[in-house]
Design a protein around this motif. Structure first.
Motif, short mmCIF file in Angstrom:
data_model
loop_
_atom_site.label_atom_id
_atom_site.label_comp_id
_atom_site.label_asym_id
_atom_site.label_seq_id
_atom_site.Cartn_x
_atom_site.Cartn_y
_atom_site.Cartn_z
N GLU A 190 10.93 -15.79 8.85
CA GLU A 190 10.85 -17.14 9.42
C GLU A 190 12.21 -17.61 9.93
O GLU A 190 12.33 -18.74 10.39
CB GLU A 190 10.33 -18.10 8.34
N LEU A 219 6.52 -18.53 7.26
CA LEU A 219 6.33 -18.01 5.90
C LEU A 219 4.98 -18.40 5.34
O LEU A 219 4.29 -17.60 4.71
CB LEU A 219 7.45 -18.56 5.01
N LEU A 220 4.60 -19.64 5.59
CA LEU A 220 3.44 -20.15 4.86
C LEU A 220 2.12 -19.59 5.37
O LEU A 220 1.16 -19.48 4.63
CB LEU A 220 3.42 -21.68 4.95
N SER A 221 2.09 -19.24 6.65
CA SER A 221 0.83 -18.69 7.12
C SER A 221 0.92 -17.18 7.18
O SER A 221 0.05 -16.53 7.74
CB SER A 221 0.49 -19.26 8.49
N GLU A 256 -4.58 -12.78 -1.31
CA GLU A 256 -5.15 -12.42 -0.02
C GLU A 256 -6.06 -11.21 -0.11
O GLU A 256 -6.96 -11.03 0.70
CB GLU A 256 -3.99 -12.12 0.94
N SER A 289 0.47 -13.51 6.67
CA SER A 289 -0.66 -12.81 6.10
C SER A 289 -0.50 -11.33 6.37
O SER A 289 -0.44 -10.91 7.52
CB SER A 289 -1.95 -13.33 6.71
N PHE A 290 -0.38 -10.57 5.30
CA PHE A 290 -0.25 -9.12 5.47
C PHE A 290 -1.52 -8.54 6.08
O PHE A 290 -1.48 -7.60 6.85
CB PHE A 290 0.05 -8.46 4.13
N LYS A 291 -2.63 -9.15 5.72
CA LYS A 291 -3.91 -8.67 6.24
C LYS A 291 -3.95 -8.86 7.75
O LYS A 291 -4.39 -7.98 8.48
CB LYS A 291 -5.02 -9.48 5.58
N ALA A 306 1.57 -17.14 -0.10
CA ALA A 306 2.76 -17.97 -0.25
C ALA A 306 2.75 -18.86 -1.50
O ALA A 306 3.79 -19.34 -1.92
CB ALA A 306 2.96 -18.84 0.99
N GLU A 329 -1.42 -8.97 9.73
CA GLU A 329 -0.52 -8.00 10.34
C GLU A 329 -1.21 -6.65 10.46
O GLU A 329 -1.09 -5.97 11.48
CB GLU A 329 0.76 -7.85 9.50
N GLN A 378 -3.86 -17.43 0.21
CA GLN A 378 -2.74 -16.79 0.89
C GLN A 378 -1.62 -16.55 -0.08
O GLN A 378 -1.54 -17.20 -1.12
CB GLN A 378 -2.25 -17.67 2.05
#
Lengths: 159, 458
Positions: free
Chosen positions: B326, A60-62, B230, A64-66, B86, A68, B84
């Motif tokens: 996740e 979750l924390l990393s 982002e 990144s839609f970008k 999150a 993807e 980011q």
């Protein structure tokens, strides 16, 4: 000829790219731009379903839609690996997909846009239209919309 | 093929020769923050704050806004370091490296958003009641949430322009109130003595604290700006400006509005009203039909609330989607429709919010629940900012003044303590909301079979 292939990360968009490749003449296509558009204000900005590890759990924390979007355009670009004389570029933009696709097409003097039409269900006809519809309404060039395969009726024939 | 491509890792050549800088501009971000903050508070809560403090309730807004803006500084610092999506969960994880705490904060973010959406829906129903009094409030609130879910399914939320228009409408509503205040002042129909009155039973400091806790709700929502971190063009430069600028603008508007409301309408009337800002409009100082103006203003208020509530739903479905990816919650939450909408996540969110509405909690209680969660998150974010001070620091990264952050932590915990002391019942709701998260977590363990990824960051 300059061609823009748009992807929303769906398998359908990969099919669209392959369909284009199946008939296009590599010697005439000088440049291909593979474009993905992330939607900053949407619940899910981008979903990549075509990368090899698309289904693997993503932290979750990393997330990144970008990232993807970048892996999705890379997958489509790789489809054209064997077109040695064609320059393939990838782009990721952010905004409303239809507007960004057409904007990119205008800026790069694109002569053909290739994209997939999303769903085969009711949503596109009942709701306020799909990205594909909006792209063709204002595109600066011809548009190749690859429709989904109609649902196969349950026969014994293999698909 | 000759490849001129951006590697998935993001080489510096990404979009190098692309035509323009592209993405969310600083200005759009500013309006996103402003719209999100404005909708959550003043339209919904001003009457409650006035009731808690008395005529001097503008001071509660001033303090609440200041504390929130200090927290905003910590967010701005962390976003420029880690742009980011999150948000808080990411910062806390980086600072504490404790998986349980990270999950806890993620569920807190989700719960805060649910409680906020619940109180916003209640607020929406109160304004709707001004337009059509016969409508039952619970039905309106439910219909409102379901309507928002449908908007999410269709995908209108994507529109950056729609977001900006809604923000302009929100500001327009507040400007109407300010104009009324100016006109009333010119006509001499105002009572300035009221703005120094404290009308609480207990001592003024406690009354003020109660007001601050409620006013704090009016500033929540700014943290959702991390949603678009982002995709901001130049996060290092634009994010701190847009975030702090948006919050400061909202804060100044809040204080001015609070003063205007206090001098034009008797405090008891504000405190008893379901839609308190309408009382100002109803004071009838403008040369328009009060009936028409009331309806126009009620619609503006509803637009404001809608804007913020939409962002809540987007945030909730994003968190659920992210956690499903996740394997923390069941995988179906990551399913997207052909329109790339996480439909189950949205549906589930609607059910939870509906549950809150059915539970019979009133606006103040739901606002308190939101405030408890957000204060806890905010305090931890500030501590994270301080803990991460030495890490990942770059030349251009924004750095918040340390003494302000110290004040921020103390203030956040102080208000948190007061809210829990004043309304222990809100903890029951907090526990219930967190239990929803725990149930999902257990469901994934039992049904999903898989193990969660052991590393939070790859």
């Amino acid at each position: 000829m300059h061609v823009l292939i748009a992807t929303d990360g769906s398998r359908q968009s990969l099919r669209a790219a392959r369909h284009f490749k199946s008939f296009a003449d590599p010697s005439k296509v000088t440049e291909i731009i593979v474009l993905a558009v992330t939607r900053p204000l949407a619940s899910v900005s981008f979903v990549d379903e075509i990368s090899a590890d698309a289904k693997a759990p993503k932290p979750l924390l990393s997330s990144s839609f970008k990232a993807e979007a970048e892996s999705a355009v890379a997958v489509i670009a790789a489809e054209f690996d064997d077109w040695s004389d064609t320059k393939v570029r990838t782009r990721v933009r952010s905004g409303t997909p239809s507007a960004e696709i057409n904007r990119a097409a205008k800026m790069s003097n694109i002569e053909l846009i290739v994209l997939a039409s999303g769903s085969r269900g009711l949503t596109d006809t009942v709701l306020i239209g799909s990205t594909a519809q909006r792209v063709q309404a204002t595109a600066p060039c011809p548009v190749l919309v690859v429709r989904p395969v109609p649902r196969v009726k349950r026969t014994k024939k293999k698909p | 093929m000759s490849v001129d491509t951006a590697s998935p890792g993001g080489s510096p050549r990404v979009n190098e020769d692309s035509e323009l800088k592209q993405g969310v501009t600083g200005r759009l971000l500013y309006f996103y923050v402003l719209g999100d903050v404005l909708g959550s508070g003043i339209y919904v809560l001003i009457g409650l704050v006035a009731g808690a403090v008395g005529g001097a309730f503008w001071a509660a807004f001033a303090v609440g806004v200041t504390v929130a803006t200090i927290t905003g500084l910590a967010y701005a610092e962390l976003v420029t370091k880690y742009p980011q999506a999150a948000g808080a969960a990411l910062y806390v994880n980086k600072a504490f490296k404790n998986k349980t705490l990270t999950f806890f904060i993620t569920f807190c973010m989700l719960s805060a958003s649910y409680a906020a959406a619940g109180s916003l829906a209640t607020g929406f129903a109160q304004y709707f009641g001004e337009v059509w009094a016969a409508a039952p409030a619970l039905v309106v609130a439910l219909a409102f949430i379901i309507g928002l879910a449908i908007i999410n399914f269709v995908g209108i939320t994507e529109s950056v322009v729609a977001n900006m228009i809604m923000t302009f409408i929100e500001i327009a509503g507040l400007i109407i109130v300010l104009i009324i205040g100016i006109v009333a002042t010119v006509q001499g129909k105002v009572d300035f003595s009221r703005i120094t009155e404290f009308s609480t039973e207990s001592n003024p400091a406690l009354g003020l604290l109660a007001g601050v806790a409620l006013a704090f709700f009016a500033m929540t929502g700014f943290e959702n700006a991390a949603n678009v971190a982002e995709e901001t063009q130049n996060p290092r430069r634009d994010f701190p400006r847009a975030l702090i600028g948006g919050m400061a603008t909202a804060g100044v508007l809040y204080v001015l509005i609070a003063v205007t409301a206090a001098i034009t309408v008797p405090i008891e009337q504000l405190a008893q009203s379901d839609a308190a800002l309408l009382e100002v409009v109803k004071a009838g100082v403008l040369p328009f039909s009060v009936a028409v103006l009331t309806i126009v203003f009620a619609i503006i208020a509803m637009v404001a609330i809608t804007n913020t509530c939409l962002v809540c739903l987007v945030t909730e479905s994003r968190i659920l989607y992210g956690m499903a990816r996740e394997d923390v919650v069941p995988a179906p939450f990551a399913k997207v429709s052909s329109r790339r909408v996480p439909w189950l996540a949205i549906l589930f969110s609607v059910l939870v919010i509906a549950g809150l509405l059915f539970s019979g909690a009133d606006l103040a209680q739901l606002a308190n629940v939101t405030v408890v969660f957000t204060l806890l998150i905010y305090a931890l974010v500030i501590i994270s900012a301080v803990k991460l001070d030495k890490l990942d620091r770059t030349e251009e990264a924004f750095r918040a003044p340390r003494f302000l952050l110290a004040i921020g932590v103390v203030a956040n915990f102080l208000i948190l303590g007061y809210v829990i002391y004043d309304d222990p019942g809100s903890l029951v709701y907090c526990a219930a909301l967190l239990a929803v998260g725990v149930v999902l977590f257990i469901a994934e363990r039992l049904l999903g079979g898989g193990r969660p990824t052991t590393n939070l960051e790859s």
